[in-house]
Write a protein that holds these residues in place. Structure first.
Motif, PDB file in Angstrom:
ATOM      1  N   GLU A 199      11.685  -6.373  -7.875  1.00 26.58           N
ATOM      2  CA  GLU A 199      11.285  -7.553  -8.646  1.00 26.58           C
ATOM      3  C   GLU A 199       9.826  -8.124  -8.083  1.00 26.58           C
ATOM      4  N   ASN A 200       9.821  -8.170  -6.667  1.00 27.13           N
ATOM      5  CA  ASN A 200       8.639  -8.767  -5.924  1.00 27.13           C
ATOM      6  C   ASN A 200       7.507  -7.941  -5.748  1.00 27.13           C
ATOM      7  N   ASN A 201       7.559  -6.564  -6.336  1.00 26.06           N
ATOM      8  CA  ASN A 201       6.272  -5.536  -6.267  1.00 26.06           C
ATOM      9  C   ASN A 201       5.406  -5.749  -7.282  1.00 26.06           C
ATOM     10  N   LEU A 202       4.156  -5.403  -7.032  1.00 27.61           N
ATOM     11  CA  LEU A 202       3.383  -4.960  -8.022  1.00 27.61           C
ATOM     12  C   LEU A 202       3.519  -3.224  -8.260  1.00 27.61           C
ATOM     13  N   LEU A 203       3.564  -2.877  -9.395  1.00 26.12           N
ATOM     14  CA  LEU A 203       3.943  -1.553  -9.779  1.00 26.12           C
ATOM     15  C   LEU A 203       2.527  -0.788 -10.225  1.00 26.12           C
ATOM     16  N   MET A 204       2.052   0.241  -9.548  1.00 26.82           N
ATOM     17  CA  MET A 204       0.681   0.794  -9.871  1.00 26.82           C
ATOM     18  C   MET A 204       0.821   2.005  -9.026  1.00 26.82           C
ATOM     19  N   VAL A 205      -0.151   2.920  -9.585  1.00 27.48           N
ATOM     20  CA  VAL A 205      -0.699   4.330  -8.972  1.00 27.48           C
ATOM     21  C   VAL A 205      -1.849   4.364  -8.428  1.00 27.48           C
ATOM     22  N   PRO A 247       9.524  14.057  -4.729  1.00 22.92           N
ATOM     23  CA  PRO A 247      10.541  13.267  -4.129  1.00 22.92           C
ATOM     24  C   PRO A 247      10.311  12.054  -4.799  1.00 22.92           C
ATOM     25  N   SER A 248      11.249  11.174  -5.488  1.00 26.63           N
ATOM     26  CA  SER A 248      10.937  10.011  -6.100  1.00 26.63           C
ATOM     27  C   SER A 248      11.638   8.888  -5.631  1.00 26.63           C
ATOM     28  N   ASP A 249      11.872   8.888  -4.225  1.00 21.17           N
ATOM     29  CA  ASP A 249      12.188   7.483  -3.469  1.00 21.17           C
ATOM     30  C   ASP A 249      11.308   6.200  -3.981  1.00 21.17           C
ATOM     31  N   SER A 250      10.405   6.416  -4.394  1.00 21.89           N
ATOM     32  CA  SER A 250       9.503   5.202  -4.677  1.00 21.89           C
ATOM     33  C   SER A 250      10.215   4.359  -5.866  1.00 21.89           C
ATOM     34  N   ILE A 251      10.972   4.905  -6.746  1.00 21.62           N
ATOM     35  CA  ILE A 251      11.850   4.272  -7.818  1.00 21.62           C
ATOM     36  C   ILE A 251      12.895   3.415  -7.175  1.00 21.62           C
ATOM     37  N   SER A 252      13.414   4.266  -6.206  1.00 21.38           N
ATOM     38  CA  SER A 252      14.496   3.230  -5.483  1.00 21.38           C
ATOM     39  C   SER A 252      14.019   2.021  -4.912  1.00 21.38           C
ATOM     40  N   GLU A 302       0.679  -1.077   0.074  1.00 22.69           N
ATOM     41  CA  GLU A 302      -0.067   0.060  -0.024  1.00 22.69           C
ATOM     42  C   GLU A 302       0.832   1.103   0.104  1.00 22.69           C
ATOM     43  N   GLN A 303       1.742   1.154   0.942  1.00 26.98           N
ATOM     44  CA  GLN A 303       2.862   2.395   0.838  1.00 26.98           C
ATOM     45  C   GLN A 303       3.505   2.639  -0.494  1.00 26.98           C
ATOM     46  N   LEU A 304       4.068   1.678  -1.240  1.00 29.40           N
ATOM     47  CA  LEU A 304       4.688   1.820  -2.361  1.00 29.40           C
ATOM     48  C   LEU A 304       3.931   2.316  -3.298  1.00 29.40           C
ATOM     49  N   MET A 305       2.435   1.909  -3.512  1.00 29.82           N
ATOM     50  CA  MET A 305       1.414   2.483  -4.385  1.00 29.82           C
ATOM     51  C   MET A 305       1.207   4.093  -4.340  1.00 29.82           C
ATOM     52  N   LEU A 306       1.263   4.254  -2.808  1.00 27.76           N
ATOM     53  CA  LEU A 306       0.937   5.738  -2.365  1.00 27.76           C
ATOM     54  C   LEU A 306       2.060   6.509  -2.684  1.00 27.76           C
ATOM     55  N   ASP A 307       3.309   5.973  -2.431  1.00 30.34           N
ATOM     56  CA  ASP A 307       4.435   6.691  -2.983  1.00 30.34           C
ATOM     57  C   ASP A 307       4.628   6.929  -4.216  1.00 30.34           C
ATOM     58  N   PHE A 308       4.331   5.928  -5.210  1.00 27.43           N
ATOM     59  CA  PHE A 308       4.458   6.072  -6.565  1.00 27.43           C
ATOM     60  C   PHE A 308       3.364   7.173  -6.951  1.00 27.43           C
ATOM     61  N   ARG A 309       2.225   7.242  -6.310  1.00 27.67           N
ATOM     62  CA  ARG A 309       1.119   8.209  -6.512  1.00 27.67           C
ATOM     63  C   ARG A 309       1.618   9.597  -6.304  1.00 27.67           C
TER      64      ARG A 309
END
Length: 483
Positions: free
Chosen positions: A265-271, A256-261, A240-247
């Protein structure tokens, strides 16, 4: 003009194809890391036939709108052309709600969506097209009219009835076995390729793992995912946090683009997904142009390790804050430019095992400007994500690239060679994702020149045809005047 646009598009795709296929397209094995997922609700996608439109009302956001299995099949090419390999279609069981969540009976398909024969037709067509179908299976919160709720022998299964829903005791052994038997029977009856489990609250991790293991026994591959955080053995993780960070990264520039870092490979990538606000909603609040924001996000996701996941309607910048707003009927008067961009980026990913499962090395990442290397023993790419409001430059040392190399930009068509000091200088305009393929420096790029020559000849032919038609039209008009 359409012909001109076709020529330009053809030139871009020929350049991408020539640049990405010289290594050779690797055989794709059965791993979810080689897939990309397009998520939809059957009812909201496309209404192909009217025979199953029972009490539908497309103007009521809470009612069934008429979408069906054959509608998904009809528009499958649209999804495939964008490069997606899995279509997630939500729950398909008899239900009281258009999203399939208020399930009445697992033994029947929802009649608004179609018949078992039509569902099998969808599955067969998807497999003919090398596509996969994923079905959502909620573990809880069914309709209060569910057949289990009216069975007195199962009264101990139910913890509560609230908001016209029943909550099952997911710690009860009988409940667990019934759910496992139900989903396994469905997977054995229909040749589905994956399951998205939902409504996990209250479910022990050991039970979820039992569900996953039972499904894996049915066929290979059988992907199992969830859009809820869990420690269970899903094929890929949802954060959930990664999705929010991408958004937060992609709703505007210079953020801030720490989400890219953080992506791996084990993540679903979405906004966003079907139960959240759309990225379009947030970009509009920022007074930014949504299609550009979507390009930046999808361009990044399709070049990062992980599994890209896109909600239906993103390709037309569908807006929405509430579920009713976000679950609009799909409008296929689509944004061709955005679709072509997704298609071009996906073609690079699908033709390169390195882009799907290779290593990643981050070279730069600050406030929307990220540069990273995707590499394997076979090939190397440099990806530049300039999600800022200004042109950016980076000088990459030859130690990262190698000696006597050149970088071929697959979208801006740049060819970058080493400067006198041995570095490679990349300059990229604002709000662009560019993919550079690292190749041996062999001087002139014959394949690219050939593609340019073909495009030039086609364009000249187009001009000649237009000129001749214009000349004929003037002659016809003059003849009419004489007569």
């Amino acid at each position: 003009m359409k012909v001109t646009r076709w020529i330009i598009s053809g030139l871009l795709m020929s350049t991408v194809f020539l640049a990405t296929t010289q290594v050779g397209k690797a055989e794709i094995n059965n791993s979810i890391h080689n897939e990309s997922i397009y998520d939809l609700y059957v009812d909201r996608y496309f209404n192909k036939v009217g025979t199953n439109d029972y009490d539908t009302n497309p103007k009521d956001p809470n009612a069934f709108a008429g979408g069906d299995f054959l509608g998904v099949m009809e528009k499958m090419t649209h999804i495939k052309d964008m490069g997606f390999t899995i279509i997630s279609i939500g729950p398909v069981f008899a239900t009281e709600s258009y999203d399939g969540k208020r399930i009445l009976d697992f033994n029947e398909l929802e009649r608004h969506f179609g018949t078992p024969e039509e569902f099998n037709e969808l599955l067969d067509k998807s497999h003919e097209q090398n596509m996969k179908i994923m079905v959502e299976f909620p573990l809880n919160n069914y309709s209060q009219n569910h057949i289990w709720a009216t069975d007195t022998d199962k009264s101990e299964w139910i913890l509560s009835k609230e908001d016209s829903q029943i909550q099952l005791d997911l710690t009860n052994n009988d409940v667990q076995q019934a759910l496992i038997d139900t989903i396994v029977n469905f997977a054995e009856t229909y040749q589905i390729d994956g399951v998205k489990l939902s409504e996990l609250e209250g479910a022990p991790t050991s039970f979820i793992n039992d569900v996953i293991a039972a499904l894996k026994e049915v066929r290979d591959p059988m992907y199992v995912i969830a859009l809820e955080e869990s420690e269970a053995d899903f094929d890929v993780d949802y954060s959930e946090q990664l999705m929010l960070d991408f958004r937060e990264t992609f709703k505007n520039t210079d953020l801030p683009s720490d989400s890219i870092s953080l992506a791996n490979e084990n993540n679903l990538l979405m906004v966003d997904h079907l139960l959240t606000e759309r990225i379009t909603y947030y970009s509009a609040l920022e007074n930014k142009f949504p299609p550009t924001r979507i390009k930046m996000a999808m361009g990044t996701f399709l070049t990062l390790p992980g599994v890209p996941y896109m909600t239906y309607g993103t390709e037309i910048a569908m807006n929405g804050q509430t579920a009713q707003d976000s679950h609009q009927i799909m409008n296929f008067r689509v944004d061709e430019e955005l679709i072509e961009y997704i298609k071009d980026m996906a073609s690079i990913r699908s033709n390169s095992e390195t882009m799907r499962t290779g290593e990643i090395e981050l070279l730069e990442n600050k406030d929307g400007y990220a540069v990273y290397k995707r590499f394997s023993d076979e090939e190397t790419f440099i990806i530049v994500v300039n999600n800022t409001g200004v042109t950016q430059r980076i000088d990459i040392d030859s130690e990262e690239i190698g000696d006597d190399k050149e970088l071929r930009g697959l979208f801006e068509s740049d060819i970058i060679r080493a400067t006198a000091d041995g570095s490679y200088r990349l300059v990229l305009d604002r709000e662009i994702v560019e993919v550079y393929q690292v190749k041996d420096d062999n001087g002139l790029n014959g394949a690219y020149i050939a593609a340019m020559a073909v495009a030039y000849l086609l364009f000249m032919l187009f001009l000649i045809i237009v000129w001749r038609k214009g000349k004929q039209r003037r002659a016809d008009e003059e003849q009419k005047v004489k007569n």
